[in-house]
Scaffold this motif. Structure first.
Motif, PDB file in Angstrom:
ATOM      1  N   PHE A 133       1.043  -1.094  -0.008  1.00 46.44           N
ATOM      2  CA  PHE A 133      -0.076   0.018  -0.006  1.00 46.44           C
ATOM      3  C   PHE A 133       0.718   1.335   0.027  1.00 46.44           C
ATOM      4  N   SER A 134       0.489   2.413  -0.690  1.00 42.44           N
ATOM      5  CA  SER A 134       0.935   3.473  -0.667  1.00 42.44           C
ATOM      6  C   SER A 134       0.062   4.487   0.043  1.00 42.44           C
ATOM      7  N   GLY A 135       0.704   5.170   1.109  1.00 47.18           N
ATOM      8  CA  GLY A 135      -0.304   6.058   1.838  1.00 47.18           C
ATOM      9  C   GLY A 135      -0.972   5.410   2.739  1.00 47.18           C
ATOM     10  N   SER A 136      -2.395   5.668   3.051  1.00 47.88           N
ATOM     11  CA  SER A 136      -3.093   4.758   4.050  1.00 47.88           C
ATOM     12  C   SER A 136      -3.989   3.964   3.266  1.00 47.88           C
TER      13      SER A 136
ATOM     14  N   ARG B 201      -9.060   4.708   9.002  1.00 47.82           N
ATOM     15  CA  ARG B 201      -7.819   4.136   8.089  1.00 47.82           C
ATOM     16  C   ARG B 201      -6.614   3.564   8.633  1.00 47.82           C
ATOM     17  N   TYR B 202      -5.602   3.342   8.045  1.00 47.56           N
ATOM     18  CA  TYR B 202      -4.312   2.796   8.492  1.00 47.56           C
ATOM     19  C   TYR B 202      -3.196   3.294   7.586  1.00 47.56           C
ATOM     20  N   ARG B 203      -2.076   3.462   8.394  1.00 48.89           N
ATOM     21  CA  ARG B 203      -0.788   3.497   7.667  1.00 48.89           C
ATOM     22  C   ARG B 203       0.311   3.095   8.333  1.00 48.89           C
ATOM     23  N   MET B 204       1.322   2.497   7.462  1.00 52.50           N
ATOM     24  CA  MET B 204       2.692   2.051   7.850  1.00 52.50           C
ATOM     25  C   MET B 204       3.660   3.400   7.819  1.00 52.50           C
ATOM     26  N   LEU B 205       4.630   3.516   8.822  1.00 46.61           N
ATOM     27  CA  LEU B 205       5.540   4.472   8.729  1.00 46.61           C
ATOM     28  C   LEU B 205       6.408   3.896   7.677  1.00 46.61           C
ATOM     29  N   ASP B 206       7.062   4.930   6.889  1.00 48.11           N
ATOM     30  CA  ASP B 206       7.723   4.558   5.709  1.00 48.11           C
ATOM     31  C   ASP B 206       9.104   3.693   6.062  1.00 48.11           C
ATOM     32  N   THR B 207       9.639   3.941   7.180  1.00 48.58           N
ATOM     33  CA  THR B 207      10.875   2.949   7.458  1.00 48.58           C
ATOM     34  C   THR B 207      10.164   1.442   7.784  1.00 48.58           C
ATOM     35  N   VAL B 208       9.189   1.608   8.517  1.00 39.21           N
ATOM     36  CA  VAL B 208       8.548   0.220   8.682  1.00 39.21           C
ATOM     37  C   VAL B 208       8.072  -0.606   7.430  1.00 39.21           C
TER      38      VAL B 208
ATOM     39  N   ALA C 293     -14.338  12.543  -2.523  1.00 42.65           N
ATOM     40  CA  ALA C 293     -13.601  12.250  -1.356  1.00 42.65           C
ATOM     41  C   ALA C 293     -12.885  11.009  -1.305  1.00 42.65           C
ATOM     42  N   ARG C 294     -13.497  10.125  -1.664  1.00 44.98           N
ATOM     43  CA  ARG C 294     -12.895   8.727  -1.489  1.00 44.98           C
ATOM     44  C   ARG C 294     -11.638   8.718  -2.486  1.00 44.98           C
ATOM     45  N   VAL C 295     -11.978   9.168  -3.768  1.00 43.41           N
ATOM     46  CA  VAL C 295     -10.727   8.847  -4.837  1.00 43.41           C
ATOM     47  C   VAL C 295      -9.327   9.981  -4.260  1.00 43.41           C
ATOM     48  N   GLU C 296      -9.883  11.212  -3.564  1.00 44.10           N
ATOM     49  CA  GLU C 296      -8.750  12.102  -3.040  1.00 44.10           C
ATOM     50  C   GLU C 296      -7.981  11.371  -2.335  1.00 44.10           C
ATOM     51  N   THR C 297      -8.775  10.406  -1.109  1.00 46.24           N
ATOM     52  CA  THR C 297      -8.128   9.756  -0.247  1.00 46.24           C
ATOM     53  C   THR C 297      -7.301   8.611  -0.782  1.00 46.24           C
ATOM     54  N   GLU C 298      -7.865   8.014  -1.651  1.00 47.41           N
ATOM     55  CA  GLU C 298      -7.075   6.991  -2.184  1.00 47.41           C
ATOM     56  C   GLU C 298      -6.126   7.235  -3.293  1.00 47.41           C
ATOM     57  N   LEU C 299      -5.847   8.305  -3.501  1.00 41.20           N
ATOM     58  CA  LEU C 299      -4.956   8.902  -4.882  1.00 41.20           C
ATOM     59  C   LEU C 299      -3.640   8.162  -4.623  1.00 41.20           C
TER      60      LEU C 299
END
Length: 747
Positions: free
Chosen positions: A282-285, A328-335, A381-387
């Protein structure tokens, strides 16, 4: 341990402009460094915060930026997150997106940024650029040269090497601050935790062994769910020896951070490690449904993903975010990078990236269908979030052998976002790339809507071509638009694709409309609408074709049929909850009301039209509404306000494309308004008021235009200008016999 005071807290006052997020937990320590960074930024214009991964550069820079004196950045502080950007050519789009810029022209994105920043005094926080050093250095160099009021805090693991740059190496925390950070995070996890006696000695030793790196300290504190501080030290001994990473010449702190992350990885169960690796695609959230689809399967059932994800959240491997009621969820880039290495070592990277692609292609398909519904705003809004994830899917399709046709499908399917939400420039980037590639196929790949894998031109390529033509038209780039539409039309006729043919004819009619060939526009648009009826197509595009036909008729003087067409569109839009096309229908109806002297009615229609266009970031609709509102304002007797609104519109036009589309018909309201306002005010006063309108920011201009109806209007009227055209009186086929009814099935 006594907590020190925080002299850098923000004093009470109005909120600072910009897009900095509020901090969710306490910032610990670094008072001296914060003061030094502010001083460095006051004496220079580019400060680059450097340091090892995990030292807390991003948090430190954002915390410092939020506390800069307002006098240094009256136009705000704007953070640009580059960690999810993989391609150098997307850096400028990402910066424009962070600044809230929308531009429909063929101007280079860098020029758009230069023009926007030239007269502003603001601070950019450019975060996570280390994998894009050359692109960022070139961009920042040009922006600093062109915008004397711009200051930049760059955040990365190395300097940008730009003239005038001040390097600001960020050291790890002091042992006392690291222990305080550990205690703060531990207390949030275990409310009874106290940092005293033997516990303080153990925690100080843990922090020392972790080189006092904030990320490592926070990860260690998160382990207090299952380990005591003495057990932490025992595990650190084992894991340092076992997981010492990097080459012999790697910096010790790099090895230490990798060891810390590797240690967290070792403490995970096999399923947790597997999910960690799979989530790295995944890229971003991302949301739970996406994680379940993409990551569920062999060795990890989709139904088990939520429980395993919960464990990763508890261990701070994954971060939880919540906005507009959605988790939503996100991973720190290093992780995430650590997980990606693990995924590749498992030999499963290509398969997981394909599953990621499949999910986001499905999402785009659903959003395209749901665009023609009451959920249009939610779709935008959904597409903006998932861009970020959609970009990753596009890039995968356009670089992976055998998947070009899927990239064409995805780029074309997002037409509603490119054209309807002010993303023309980025849409043009992906569409140009997709149609410029030869199509190859992998065995077993099936693209939704694709006609024939043995045919060079399938439905995916044809769709990308007409969408490319449409986007280029809206940018005012007529030659490439015509070339794409001609290619689409010829191949659609050759392959018998009635849907692509109707869209190609429709957009060619749109091109005729904006280039002032009204008879040809009318003929092509009638042909396209007949084609849509024959195949049963009904959606926002089809209704827009009907509105465009109404424009062509109105500009030729047939107001009656134009009004009938748009009244029908209005009804269908209300039946289906469609609002984007509705705004253009309201514009034509307002134009007709102005022609008939119904100024109050015209203003009501334009207010609704402008509000919708502004919500969807549709610059074309916004500026057309502003121009007509200026003319209506003049008719109502306020020549001064009309001049201000014209100035505001003049500032918007360069970002739209060809000024006023180069059309005498579109230009007439502007010319009428300017002529009459100059007569009423005099040239000098008109120019002064127009300049004041040009100083308004986009949001300010729209708010001012919409507030006009709530203010008392002057009673002295300006003489009504000559009408744009007189109705020709030609009898035409009744609109109701040719238009769409709300009960038909959407195509």
């Amino acid at each position: 341990m006594r907590r020190t005071s925080r002299p850098t807290d923000v004093p009470a006052g109005p909120p600072q402009p910009g897009n900095l997020s509020h901090e969710l937990n306490r910032f610990v320590g670094r008072a001296a460094e914060l003061a030094a960074l502010v001083a460095a930024l006051e004496s220079g214009r580019l400060v680059t915060v450097t340091g090892v991964g995990g030292v807390g550069k991003s948090r430190f820079a954002a915390h410092a930026a939020a506390r800069l004196p307002r006098s240094l950045c009256p136009d705000g502080v704007w953070r640009v997150e580059l960690a999810t950007v993989r391609l150098p050519e997307l850096v400028e789009y990402t910066l424009a997106e962070a600044l809230g810029l929308t531009d429909h022209t063929t101007r280079a994105p860098r020029q758009v940024l230069v023009d926007h920043l030239a007269e502003r005094r603001l601070v950019l926080v450019l975060d996570g650029f280390e994998h894009l050093v050359d692109a960022c250095a070139s961009l920042i160099r040009d922006l600093l040269r062109a915008a004397p009021g711009l200051r930049v805090i760059a955040v990365g693991r190395r300097p940008l090497a730009v003239d005038g740059e001040q390097a600001f190496p960020l050291a790890p925390l002091t042992p006392a601050d690291a222990a305080e950070l550990f205690a703060d995070r531990a207390t949030a996890l275990l409310p009874g935790f106290q940092l005293d006696g033997r516990t303080l000695i153990d925690v100080l030793e843990v922090c020392r062994r972790l080189d006092c790196l904030p990320l490592a300290v926070e990860l260690a504190a998160g382990r207090l769910r299952v380990l005591s501080p003495p057990q932490l030290m025992e595990r650190l001994d084992d894991r340092f020896r076992l997981l010492r990473g990097g080459g012999r010449d790697a910096l010790p702190r790099h090895q230490t951070l990798r060891t810390t992350i590797g240690w967290s990885h070792e403490l995970c169960t096999p399923q947790e490690r597997l999910l960690w690796a799979r989530l790295s695609v995944f890229s971003g959230s991302f949301d739970l449904e996406a994680a379940e689809y993409v990551c569920g399967g062999e060795s990890l059932l989709a139904d088990d993903v939520v429980d395993v994800l919960d464990e990763l959240l508890a261990q701070s491997v994954v971060v939880r975010e919540e906005a507009r009621g959605e988790v939503r969820y996100r991973m720190l880039d290093t992780v995430r990078a650590y997980g990606a290495e693990w995924l590749d070592s498992l030999g499963d990277g290509r398969r997981m990236r394909r599953r990621h692609r499949d999910w986001y292609m499905g999402l785009a398909t659903w959003c395209e269908l749901d665009w023609f519904s009451p959920r249009q705003g939610e779709v935008a809004a959904r597409v903006e979030t998932e861009l970020p994830n959609l970009r990753a899917a596009l890039e995968h399709c356009l670089t992976e052998p055998g998947e070009t046709h899927l990239g064409q499908y995805l780029a074309g399917t997002l037409w509603f976002y490119w054209a309807g939400c002010g993303r023309l420039s980025e849409g043009r980037h992906w569409l140009d790339r997709s149609v410029g590639l030869d199509v190859e196929f992998d065995d077993g790949d099936v693209c939704p809507g694709f006609v024939d894998e043995d045919t060079e031109y399938g439905a995916s390529r044809l769709k990308a071509l007409w969408v490319l033509g449409y986007v280029a038209i809206l940018q005012g780039d007529t030659v490439p638009a015509l070339a794409a539409l001609q290619e689409c039309r010829e191949e659609a006729e050759r392959t018998g694709d009635a849907t692509a043919l109707a869209y190609a004819v429709h957009r060619t009619g749109c091109l005729a409309l904006v280039t002032d060939d009204m008879p040809r526009a009318e003929d092509l648009l009638r042909t396209a609408l007949a084609g849509y009826r024959e195949i049963g197509e009904l959606n926002s595009n089809v209704l827009m074709g009907q509105v465009e036909l109404a424009m062509a008729l109105a500009f030729q003087g047939d107001l009656a049929e134009a009004v009938a067409l748009c009244a029908d569109v209005r009804q269908v839009c209300e039946d289906h909850g469609e609002r984007w096309t509705l705004a253009y229908a309201l514009y034509v109806l307002a134009y007709a009301q102005w022609m008939e002297g119904g100024y109050a009615q015209a203003r009501g229609l334009l207010d609704e039209c402008l509000a919708i266009d502004h919500e969807f970031h549709d610059l074309l609709g916004t500026v057309l509404s502003m121009e007509l509102l200026a003319l209506v304002t003049l008719e109502e007797g306020d020549a001064a306000e009309a001049a201000v609104l014209q100035g505001a519109a003049a500032r918007m036009w360069p970002s739209v494309g060809l000024p006023l589309f180069g059309s005498a018909h579109y230009n007439t309201p502007h010319e009428r308004c300017e002529t009459q306002a100059r007569q009423a005010l005099g040239d000098a006063r008109f120019a002064e008021l127009a300049r004041s309108g040009e100083q308004l920011e986009h949001d300010e201009a729209v708010a001012r235009a919409l507030s006009r109806g709530r203010r008392q209007r002057p009673t002295t009227a300006v003489p009504h200008p000559a009408r744009l055209a007189e109705p020709v009186g030609q009898k035409r086929e009744p609109a109701a016999s040719r238009t769409w009814k709300g009960g038909e099935t959407a195509g």
